[in-house]
Design a protein around this motif. Structure first.
Motif, short mmCIF file in Angstrom:
data_model
loop_
_atom_site.label_atom_id
_atom_site.label_comp_id
_atom_site.label_asym_id
_atom_site.label_seq_id
_atom_site.Cartn_x
_atom_site.Cartn_y
_atom_site.Cartn_z
N LEU A 414 0.80 -1.22 0.00
CA LEU A 414 0.00 0.00 0.00
C LEU A 414 0.84 1.27 0.00
CD1 LEU A 414 -2.70 -1.03 2.63
CD2 LEU A 414 -3.02 -0.82 0.17
N GLY A 415 2.15 1.14 0.21
CA GLY A 415 2.99 2.33 0.37
C GLY A 415 2.97 3.25 -0.83
N LEU A 416 3.25 2.71 -2.02
CA LEU A 416 3.30 3.55 -3.22
C LEU A 416 1.91 4.05 -3.60
CD1 LEU A 416 5.92 1.68 -5.45
CD2 LEU A 416 6.24 3.72 -4.05
N ALA A 417 0.89 3.22 -3.38
CA ALA A 417 -0.48 3.67 -3.68
C ALA A 417 -0.85 4.86 -2.81
CB ALA A 417 -1.46 2.52 -3.47
N LEU A 418 -0.46 4.83 -1.55
CA LEU A 418 -0.73 5.95 -0.65
C LEU A 418 0.04 7.19 -1.07
CD1 LEU A 418 -2.06 7.08 1.87
CD2 LEU A 418 -0.19 6.09 3.23
N VAL A 419 1.31 7.00 -1.46
CA VAL A 419 2.12 8.14 -1.92
C VAL A 419 1.49 8.79 -3.14
CG1 VAL A 419 4.34 8.81 -2.89
CG2 VAL A 419 4.26 7.24 -0.95
N ARG A 420 1.03 7.98 -4.09
CA ARG A 420 0.42 8.54 -5.30
C ARG A 420 -0.87 9.29 -4.96
NH1 ARG A 420 -1.20 5.10 -10.66
NH2 ARG A 420 -2.69 4.16 -9.21
N ALA A 421 -1.66 8.77 -4.02
CA ALA A 421 -2.88 9.46 -3.61
C ALA A 421 -2.56 10.80 -2.97
CB ALA A 421 -3.68 8.58 -2.65
N ILE A 422 -1.52 10.86 -2.15
CA ILE A 422 -1.11 12.13 -1.52
C ILE A 422 -0.66 13.12 -2.58
CG2 ILE A 422 0.61 13.19 -0.01
CD1 ILE A 422 0.51 10.65 1.70
N MET A 423 0.09 12.65 -3.57
CA MET A 423 0.54 13.55 -4.64
C MET A 423 -0.64 14.07 -5.46
SD MET A 423 3.77 14.12 -4.55
CE MET A 423 3.41 14.25 -2.80
N ALA A 424 -1.61 13.22 -5.74
CA ALA A 424 -2.79 13.65 -6.50
C ALA A 424 -3.55 14.73 -5.74
CB ALA A 424 -3.68 12.46 -6.80
N GLU A 425 -3.63 14.59 -4.41
CA GLU A 425 -4.31 15.59 -3.60
C GLU A 425 -3.59 16.93 -3.63
OE1 GLU A 425 -6.01 16.03 0.97
OE2 GLU A 425 -5.08 14.17 0.30
N HIS A 426 -2.29 16.93 -3.87
CA HIS A 426 -1.49 18.16 -3.95
C HIS A 426 -1.36 18.68 -5.38
CE1 HIS A 426 -0.32 17.05 0.15
NE2 HIS A 426 0.13 18.28 0.29
N GLY A 427 -2.01 18.03 -6.33
CA GLY A 427 -1.86 18.44 -7.73
C GLY A 427 -0.52 18.06 -8.32
N GLY A 428 0.17 17.09 -7.70
CA GLY A 428 1.47 16.64 -8.20
C GLY A 428 1.39 15.20 -8.69
N SER A 429 2.52 14.51 -8.68
CA SER A 429 2.56 13.13 -9.18
C SER A 429 3.74 12.39 -8.58
CB SER A 429 2.66 13.12 -10.72
OG SER A 429 3.87 13.74 -11.14
N LEU A 430 3.66 11.06 -8.67
CA LEU A 430 4.75 10.18 -8.27
C LEU A 430 5.35 9.58 -9.52
CD1 LEU A 430 6.43 8.41 -6.31
CD2 LEU A 430 4.50 6.81 -6.27
N HIS A 431 6.67 9.70 -9.66
CA HIS A 431 7.35 9.19 -10.85
C HIS A 431 8.41 8.18 -10.43
CE1 HIS A 431 9.03 9.07 -14.87
NE2 HIS A 431 10.22 9.31 -14.36
N LEU A 432 8.38 7.00 -11.07
CA LEU A 432 9.36 5.95 -10.82
C LEU A 432 10.19 5.73 -12.07
CD1 LEU A 432 7.14 3.29 -8.98
CD2 LEU A 432 8.53 5.10 -7.97
N ALA A 433 11.50 5.56 -11.89
CA ALA A 433 12.39 5.32 -13.02
C ALA A 433 13.61 4.55 -12.54
CB ALA A 433 12.81 6.63 -13.69
N ASN A 434 14.11 3.63 -13.37
CA ASN A 434 15.33 2.89 -13.04
C ASN A 434 16.55 3.76 -13.35
OD1 ASN A 434 14.28 0.34 -12.16
ND2 ASN A 434 13.68 -0.07 -14.28
#
Length: 448
Positions: A414-434
């Motif tokens: 649930l960690g990344l899902a929660l982070v993405r939800a927090i970013m959406a609430e702030h009008g931002g985003s979560l980006h993952l890259a190798n």
């Protein structure tokens, strides 16, 4: 560099622009028709005097008492020599006019030139009254020769110097009046229509941003009032459902925490120290899982207010907390980066990323940077990374990878899902890259 967008994006703007274009096209067609009619009248006005003189001369040719000065035409038995610029349009118009009055001309020639002529009688009288000297002036001269019988011609000439009155200014004034009469009421109606629509948009955006929305005033045209009434009813029902969900989650959290607390007390009575530690770890994991589930379910309806925060200082404080616990975390020197955020939520998101980096990637490297007009809170690790085709999947709730990211070393996914939800609430985003050098780069991207 953004391209200039001339087409308006609002409904009212598009309607007004389309009506303005339609009026312009209609006026352009009107102008073309008026110009065509003006040219036809001008052509008729230039041709008619010469035709009249020729007809008058033909009617008076047998009357010896006819006044040659009144007739003002001459007859010839040979083709006359006429010089000047040929006027085929006058020739065609004259032929049609002769045909209308029942005269069939075998041939018509018309030329135009200019010559210096004395002032007319009325011009001389006006000059004499004003005390001006009579002067010669250049005027256009139209010479017309018509062959009325084989080898017999009649020739006359007329003035063509007078220019038609200009009507461009009148047409522009008419267009301006038409625009005022049509567009001003349309603008009033458009504003009356746009005001509730704009308020409806703002309310929907407010709900998407904060989880709360003000009701929309039910005004405007009938169909718009129906829309706002339906929106307000939907808003009330959604709030009722969300409040009910929050109450249900609060009850679930309370009902689950009570037996977990009871279990923790009971573990103290277990004599086997190893077994007691394993039971305590299980209870802690259940508590963390419960907290994550409740946080994810409440995402978008945070009671914490947004405030201006230096994200570099916030990230440094979070890193210090991990260092005090002995976690392998370091932070690069970062410039001041202020944004309007909910600080506790950003702390939660950053902690989740750092925990993932230390558990699955051996070490966490934290930094803050400004890129493309946004603030990036970056957490890098030295782990194996994530397959490219599973990047998006890993941000879904209860999604986990096999191998190094299994249930023995991780939580419920649930960690990344929660982070993405927090970013959406702030009008931002979560980006993952190798990372090219190995490991995963997770970035919290927030508007500056």
């Amino acid at each position: 560099m953004k391209r200039l967008r001339l087409w308006p994006q609002s409904l009212v703007g598009q309607v007004i622009l389309l009506v303005a274009i339609a009026l312009f096209v209609a006026q352009a067609i009107n102008f073309a028709l008026l110009l065509r009619e003006r040219n036809r009248l001008e052509l008729t006005g230039q041709t008619a005097p010469a035709v009249y003189r020729i007809v008058d001369a033909l009617d008076s040719r047998g009357d010896r008492r006819a006044d040659d000065r009144r007739v003002r035409a001459r007859f010839t038995d040979a083709p006359p020599r006429v010089e000047g610029q040929r006027r085929p349009d006058v020739e065609s118009r004259a032929a049609a006019m002769f045909e209308d009055i029942g005269l069939q001309m075998r041939s018509i020639r018309a030329v135009q030139d200019s010559e210096s002529l004395p002032m007319r009688r009325w011009e001389r009288l006006r000059a004499r009254a004003s005390g001006a000297e009579p002067v010669m002036h250049n005027v256009g001269r139209l010479v017309m020769a018509a062959e009325y019988e084989p080898g017999k011609w009649v020739v006359t000439q007329t003035r063509t110097g007078e220019r038609p009155q200009r009507f461009g200014g009148w047409l522009i004034g008419q267009t301006a009046i038409l625009y005022v009469i049509v567009l001003l009421p349309l603008l009033w109606v458009g504003r009356r229509l746009a005001r509730p629509l704009r308020q409806l948009t703002e309310s929907a955006e407010q709900f998407a941003r904060t989880g709360a929305a003000d009701p929309v005033d039910e005004r405007g045209p009938g169909d718009v009032r129906q829309l706002t009434t339906a929106f307000n009813a939907m808003r009330a029902r959604i709030f009722l459902m969300l409040n009910e969900k929050d109450r249900m989650l609060g009850a679930i959290g309370h009902d689950l925490r009570t037996p977990l607390a009871s279990l923790r007390v009971r573990t103290e009575s277990v004599e086997d120290e190893g077994e007691r530690a394993r039971m305590s770890e299980t209870i802690d994991e259940m508590n963390r899982m419960l907290e994550d589930i409740l946080s994810l379910a409440r995402a978008g309806r945070s009671s914490e207010s947004a405030q201006k925060v230096d994200l570099s200082a916030l990230a440094d404080a979070v890193v210090e907390d991990f260092l005090e616990l002995g976690s392998p975390v370091d932070m690069a020197e970062s410039a001041r980066a202020v944004a309007n955020v909910r600080p506790q939520q950003i702390r939660r998101a950053l902690r989740n990323l750092i925990e993932n980096a230390t558990v699955y990637g051996e070490r966490a490297h934290v930094s803050v940077a400004r890129r493309d007009g946004a603030i990036h809170l970056i957490v890098e690790d030295d782990g194996p990374g994530i397959a490219e085709d599973r990047m998006e999947e890993m941000m879904e709730p209860f999604t986990r990878l096999e191998g190094s990211r299994n249930r023995d070393t991780g939580g419920a996914g649930l960690g990344l899902a929660l982070v993405r939800a927090i970013m959406a609430e702030h009008g931002g985003s979560l980006h993952l890259a190798n990372r090219a050098e190995g490991g995963l780069e997770a970035s919290l991207i927030l508007p500056a």
